[in-house]
Design a protein around this motif. Sequence first.
Motif, PDB file in Angstrom:
ATOM      1  N   GLY A   1       0.820  -1.208   0.000  1.00 50.92           N
ATOM      2  CA  GLY A   1       0.000   0.000   0.000  1.00 50.92           C
ATOM      3  C   GLY A   1       0.849   1.251   0.000  1.00 50.92           C
ATOM      4  N   GLY A   2       1.957   1.205   0.740  1.00 50.75           N
ATOM      5  CA  GLY A   2       2.872   2.335   0.717  1.00 50.75           C
ATOM      6  C   GLY A   2       3.434   2.583  -0.667  1.00 50.75           C
ATOM      7  N   GLY A   3       3.746   1.511  -1.379  1.00 51.14           N
ATOM      8  CA  GLY A   3       4.258   1.642  -2.741  1.00 51.14           C
ATOM      9  C   GLY A   3       3.230   2.224  -3.687  1.00 51.14           C
ATOM     10  N   LEU A   4       1.984   1.797  -3.545  1.00 52.73           N
ATOM     11  CA  LEU A   4       0.927   2.337  -4.398  1.00 52.73           C
ATOM     12  C   LEU A   4       0.750   3.835  -4.173  1.00 52.73           C
ATOM     13  CD1 LEU A   4      -1.792  -0.467  -4.176  1.00 52.73           C
ATOM     14  CD2 LEU A   4      -0.420   0.170  -6.180  1.00 52.73           C
ATOM     15  N   GLY A   5       0.800   4.238  -2.904  1.00 52.92           N
ATOM     16  CA  GLY A   5       0.666   5.656  -2.617  1.00 52.92           C
ATOM     17  C   GLY A   5       1.780   6.475  -3.235  1.00 52.92           C
ATOM     18  N   ALA A   6       3.007   5.965  -3.148  1.00 56.14           N
ATOM     19  CA  ALA A   6       4.155   6.688  -3.696  1.00 56.14           C
ATOM     20  C   ALA A   6       4.117   6.756  -5.218  1.00 56.14           C
ATOM     21  CB  ALA A   6       5.449   6.021  -3.235  1.00 56.14           C
ATOM     22  N   ARG A   7       3.586   5.727  -5.845  1.00 57.10           N
ATOM     23  CA  ARG A   7       3.580   5.683  -7.318  1.00 57.10           C
ATOM     24  C   ARG A   7       2.402   6.439  -7.915  1.00 57.10           C
ATOM     25  NH1 ARG A   7       5.614   6.686 -11.288  1.00 57.10           N
ATOM     26  NH2 ARG A   7       5.607   5.455 -13.194  1.00 57.10           N
ATOM     27  N   LEU A   8       1.228   6.303  -7.278  1.00 56.48           N
ATOM     28  CA  LEU A   8       0.029   6.894  -7.865  1.00 56.48           C
ATOM     29  C   LEU A   8      -0.010   8.407  -7.715  1.00 56.48           C
ATOM     30  CD1 LEU A   8      -2.731   4.321  -6.846  1.00 56.48           C
ATOM     31  CD2 LEU A   8      -1.738   4.689  -9.115  1.00 56.48           C
ATOM     32  N   THR A   9       0.520   8.924  -6.612  1.00 52.16           N
ATOM     33  CA  THR A   9       0.418  10.366  -6.368  1.00 52.16           C
ATOM     34  C   THR A   9       1.095  11.196  -7.458  1.00 52.16           C
ATOM     35  OG1 THR A   9       0.299   9.965  -3.989  1.00 52.16           O
ATOM     36  CG2 THR A   9       0.826  12.190  -4.700  1.00 52.16           C
ATOM     37  N   PRO A  10       2.371  10.932  -7.804  1.00 47.80           N
ATOM     38  CA  PRO A  10       2.965  11.741  -8.876  1.00 47.80           C
ATOM     39  C   PRO A  10       2.284  11.524 -10.227  1.00 47.80           C
ATOM     40  CG  PRO A  10       4.448   9.961  -8.244  1.00 47.80           C
ATOM     41  CD  PRO A  10       3.351   9.999  -7.226  1.00 47.80           C
ATOM     42  N   LEU A  11       1.766  10.323 -10.467  1.00 52.87           N
ATOM     43  CA  LEU A  11       1.049  10.092 -11.726  1.00 52.87           C
ATOM     44  C   LEU A  11      -0.198  10.953 -11.804  1.00 52.87           C
ATOM     45  CD1 LEU A  11       1.308   6.194 -12.141  1.00 52.87           C
ATOM     46  CD2 LEU A  11       2.556   7.961 -13.399  1.00 52.87           C
ATOM     47  N   LEU A  12      -0.951  11.029 -10.710  1.00 47.10           N
ATOM     48  CA  LEU A  12      -2.154  11.851 -10.687  1.00 47.10           C
ATOM     49  C   LEU A  12      -1.812  13.328 -10.828  1.00 47.10           C
ATOM     50  CD1 LEU A  12      -4.131  10.045  -7.837  1.00 47.10           C
ATOM     51  CD2 LEU A  12      -4.744  10.114 -10.255  1.00 47.10           C
ATOM     52  N   VAL A  13      -0.723  13.739 -10.181  1.00 44.18           N
ATOM     53  CA  VAL A  13      -0.302  15.136 -10.290  1.00 44.18           C
ATOM     54  C   VAL A  13       0.102  15.462 -11.724  1.00 44.18           C
ATOM     55  CG1 VAL A  13       1.473  16.797  -9.585  1.00 44.18           C
ATOM     56  CG2 VAL A  13       0.367  15.347  -7.875  1.00 44.18           C
ATOM     57  N   ASN A  14       0.806  14.556 -12.369  1.00 43.56           N
ATOM     58  CA  ASN A  14       1.212  14.772 -13.757  1.00 43.56           C
ATOM     59  C   ASN A  14       0.033  14.811 -14.712  1.00 43.56           C
ATOM     60  OD1 ASN A  14       3.906  14.872 -13.015  1.00 43.56           O
ATOM     61  ND2 ASN A  14       4.292  12.701 -13.464  1.00 43.56           N
ATOM     62  N   GLN A  15      -1.075  14.191 -14.296  1.00 47.09           N
ATOM     63  CA  GLN A  15      -2.288  14.227 -15.110  1.00 47.09           C
ATOM     64  C   GLN A  15      -3.134  15.459 -14.822  1.00 47.09           C
ATOM     65  OE1 GLN A  15      -3.107  12.058 -17.621  1.00 47.09           O
ATOM     66  NE2 GLN A  15      -1.061  11.202 -17.253  1.00 47.09           N
ATOM     67  N   GLY A  16      -2.651  16.326 -13.943  1.00 42.66           N
ATOM     68  CA  GLY A  16      -3.335  17.577 -13.674  1.00 42.66           C
ATOM     69  C   GLY A  16      -4.251  17.574 -12.477  1.00 42.66           C
ATOM     70  N   ALA A  17      -4.193  16.528 -11.667  1.00 46.66           N
ATOM     71  CA  ALA A  17      -5.108  16.451 -10.531  1.00 46.66           C
ATOM     72  C   ALA A  17      -4.757  17.440  -9.429  1.00 46.66           C
ATOM     73  CB  ALA A  17      -5.108  15.029  -9.959  1.00 46.66           C
ATOM     74  N   GLY A  18      -3.489  17.821  -9.332  1.00 49.42           N
ATOM     75  CA  GLY A  18      -3.048  18.662  -8.234  1.00 49.42           C
ATOM     76  C   GLY A  18      -2.686  17.799  -7.037  1.00 49.42           C
ATOM     77  N   TRP A  19      -1.686  18.238  -6.272  1.00 44.84           N
ATOM     78  CA  TRP A  19      -1.207  17.380  -5.200  1.00 44.84           C
ATOM     79  C   TRP A  19      -2.231  17.217  -4.090  1.00 44.84           C
ATOM     80  CZ3 TRP A  19      -0.764  19.322  -0.279  1.00 44.84           C
ATOM     81  CH2 TRP A  19      -0.666  20.699  -0.129  1.00 44.84           C
ATOM     82  N   ARG A  20      -3.058  18.231  -3.849  1.00 43.33           N
ATOM     83  CA  ARG A  20      -4.082  18.111  -2.801  1.00 43.33           C
ATOM     84  C   ARG A  20      -5.110  17.044  -3.153  1.00 43.33           C
ATOM     85  NH1 ARG A  20      -3.005  23.542  -3.266  1.00 43.33           N
ATOM     86  NH2 ARG A  20      -2.248  24.579  -1.363  1.00 43.33           N
ATOM     87  N   ALA A  21      -5.618  17.096  -4.376  1.00 46.54           N
ATOM     88  CA  ALA A  21      -6.610  16.105  -4.797  1.00 46.54           C
ATOM     89  C   ALA A  21      -6.004  14.706  -4.823  1.00 46.54           C
ATOM     90  CB  ALA A  21      -7.155  16.469  -6.180  1.00 46.54           C
ATOM     91  N   ALA A  22      -4.743  14.612  -5.263  1.00 45.39           N
ATOM     92  CA  ALA A  22      -4.089  13.306  -5.327  1.00 45.39           C
ATOM     93  C   ALA A  22      -3.967  12.688  -3.935  1.00 45.39           C
ATOM     94  CB  ALA A  22      -2.711  13.445  -5.970  1.00 45.39           C
ATOM     95  N   LEU A  23      -3.613  13.494  -2.943  1.00 40.57           N
ATOM     96  CA  LEU A  23      -3.501  12.987  -1.582  1.00 40.57           C
ATOM     97  C   LEU A  23      -4.875  12.679  -0.987  1.00 40.57           C
ATOM     98  CD1 LEU A  23      -0.717  15.336  -0.111  1.00 40.57           C
ATOM     99  CD2 LEU A  23      -0.460  13.025  -1.015  1.00 40.57           C
ATOM    100  N   ALA A  24      -5.869  13.496  -1.312  1.00 39.01           N
ATOM    101  CA  ALA A  24      -7.209  13.303  -0.748  1.00 39.01           C
ATOM    102  C   ALA A  24      -7.884  12.040  -1.267  1.00 39.01           C
ATOM    103  CB  ALA A  24      -8.081  14.518  -1.063  1.00 39.01           C
ATOM    104  N   LEU A  25      -7.525  11.596  -2.460  1.00 38.31           N
ATOM    105  CA  LEU A  25      -8.148  10.387  -3.033  1.00 38.31           C
ATOM    106  C   LEU A  25      -7.859   9.137  -2.205  1.00 38.31           C
ATOM    107  CD1 LEU A  25      -7.625  10.923  -6.874  1.00 38.31           C
ATOM    108  CD2 LEU A  25      -9.801  10.774  -5.641  1.00 38.31           C
ATOM    109  N   LEU A  26      -6.870   9.206  -1.342  1.00 39.03           N
ATOM    110  CA  LEU A  26      -6.555   8.050  -0.497  1.00 39.03           C
ATOM    111  C   LEU A  26      -7.655   7.775   0.529  1.00 39.03           C
ATOM    112  CD1 LEU A  26      -2.756   8.700   0.129  1.00 39.03           C
ATOM    113  CD2 LEU A  26      -3.787   7.046  -1.434  1.00 39.03           C
ATOM    114  N   ALA A  27      -8.602   8.691   0.665  1.00 38.36           N
ATOM    115  CA  ALA A  27      -9.737   8.444   1.553  1.00 38.36           C
ATOM    116  C   ALA A  27     -10.638   7.346   1.009  1.00 38.36           C
ATOM    117  CB  ALA A  27     -10.541   9.738   1.747  1.00 38.36           C
TER     118      ALA A  27
END
Length: 408
Positions: free
Chosen positions: A149-175
Motif C-alpha cells: 500500500g505504501g508503494g501504491l501511494g508513492a507511485r500513484l500520487t505523482p502520476l495523478l499530479v502529472n495528469q493535472g489532478a493537483g497534489w491536494r486532490a491526489a492525496l485526498a483520493l486516499l480516503a
Amino acid sequence: MSQNTQPKSGRRWMLVALVVLVALNLRPFLTAPGPVLMEIVADTGMGYASLALLTLLPMMLMGIGAFVSPVLQAMIGTRRGILWALLLLAAGCGLRLGATDASLLMITAALCGAGVAFIQAVFPGIIKAEFPNDIPLVTGLYSAMLMGGGGLGARLTPLLVNQGAGWRAALALLAAPALVAFAAAFFILSDTRSRRPARSLTGRLLGRPRTWTLILAFGLVNAGYSSIVAWLAPYYQALGWSSSDGGSLVALMAVCQAVAALGLPILARRNIDRRSFLFLTLLMQATGFAGLAFLPQVAPIVWVGLCGAGLGSSFALAIVTALDHLPRPEEAGVLVALMQGGGFLIASLGPFATAFLHGISGSFAAGWMMHLICIAGVLFLYLRFDPAHYPRAMQMSFEPPSPERQGI
C-alpha cells in the motif's frame, strides 16, 4: 472462537480479505507526499524541518496511540475501535483536499496517524486469535499488503499530479480505499469474538525488560523506514532525477518490502528461533544503506531493493517474534502494540535526524550512514531473542480473562 481452531472456510477467506483491505491503507498517507514534496514546498513554502513533520508527527502519534490503544480496546471493544479508526484515517486523507498551509497539513497527518495507531495495535492480536496455526503466513500477508500500500501511494500520487489532478486532490483520493476498508470491516467484523485485554496488562508488560528490548530493536529498524520514505525521493531529485522517477524508487522499495515481508516469514515458519532470518534482514538493510550513502548513482535499483527487502521482512518477523513471546492472543497482541508504540516513537525521529544531518553536511548521505550505525546496534539486540528464554523473559502473573472481556 477457540484459539485452537481455525475459522470456517467462508469466514476464513473473508477475514483474509479484511487483512488485505485494512493493511493496504496503513502506509499510503505516509509515502504519498514524498514524491510531490517539491510541489508542496512551492505552494506552502514549507522547509525541510516542516516537511519532516509530515512523517515524524504521525509516527509519533502512532507510537503514543499504541500505548493508549489497549486501554481503548478494553473499554470500547475491537470492532468498534477499528471502525472509528478507519473513519479517522479516511477523514485525515480527505481533508487534505483543503490543506492550504502547513498547519492544516499537520492536522491531517495527525488524524491519519491516530487512526492507524489503533489499527496497528490490535490487528496482530486478531491474527493470532483467528489464525493460530498460520501466524507467520498471515502476518507476512498483512505486512506485505501494508508495504505494498505504501508503494501504491508513492507511485500513484505523482502520476495523478502529472495528469493535472493537483497534489491536494491526489492525496485526498486516499480516503476512498479507507472507506472501502471501513465497509468491509463493518460487515466482516460484525460477528467476530475476541477477548479484550485486561486494563492492567499494559503496565505489567512495561515492567518486563524484554518488552523494552523489543521496542528498541523495532524502533531503530523502522527509523530507517521512516527516513527513506521521507527523503529517498528528494535525495535522488537533488541528484537530478524527476519527481516521477523518485516516486518510482519509493514504489520499488515498497514492492521489495511486500515480497520480502511475505516470503521470509513463510521460510521462517518451521522454526520458532527466528534469529538467523532476523540477521539476514539486517544484512540486506546494511548493504542497501551503504550503497545509497557511498554509491547512489551506481546501482540505485539494487540499493533501494535491498533496503526495501530488509525493512519489510524485518517488520513482519518482528511482529511474529513478539507474538511468539506469549501464548494468549490478547496478551501477545498488547505486547506487539507496545513494541510498535515505543518503536514508532523512536522511528519518528529518523526523518528529523536525517534532516538535521542534511543541514550540517548538505547531503542526505549522512542520514543513510547514521542508519548503518543503528543496524549494528540492532544486531546485538536480536541475539537476545532465544525462544528457549521466552517464558522466563515474560514471566508474570496474568489474571484469567473475565466474562465481560469476551466479545467485541
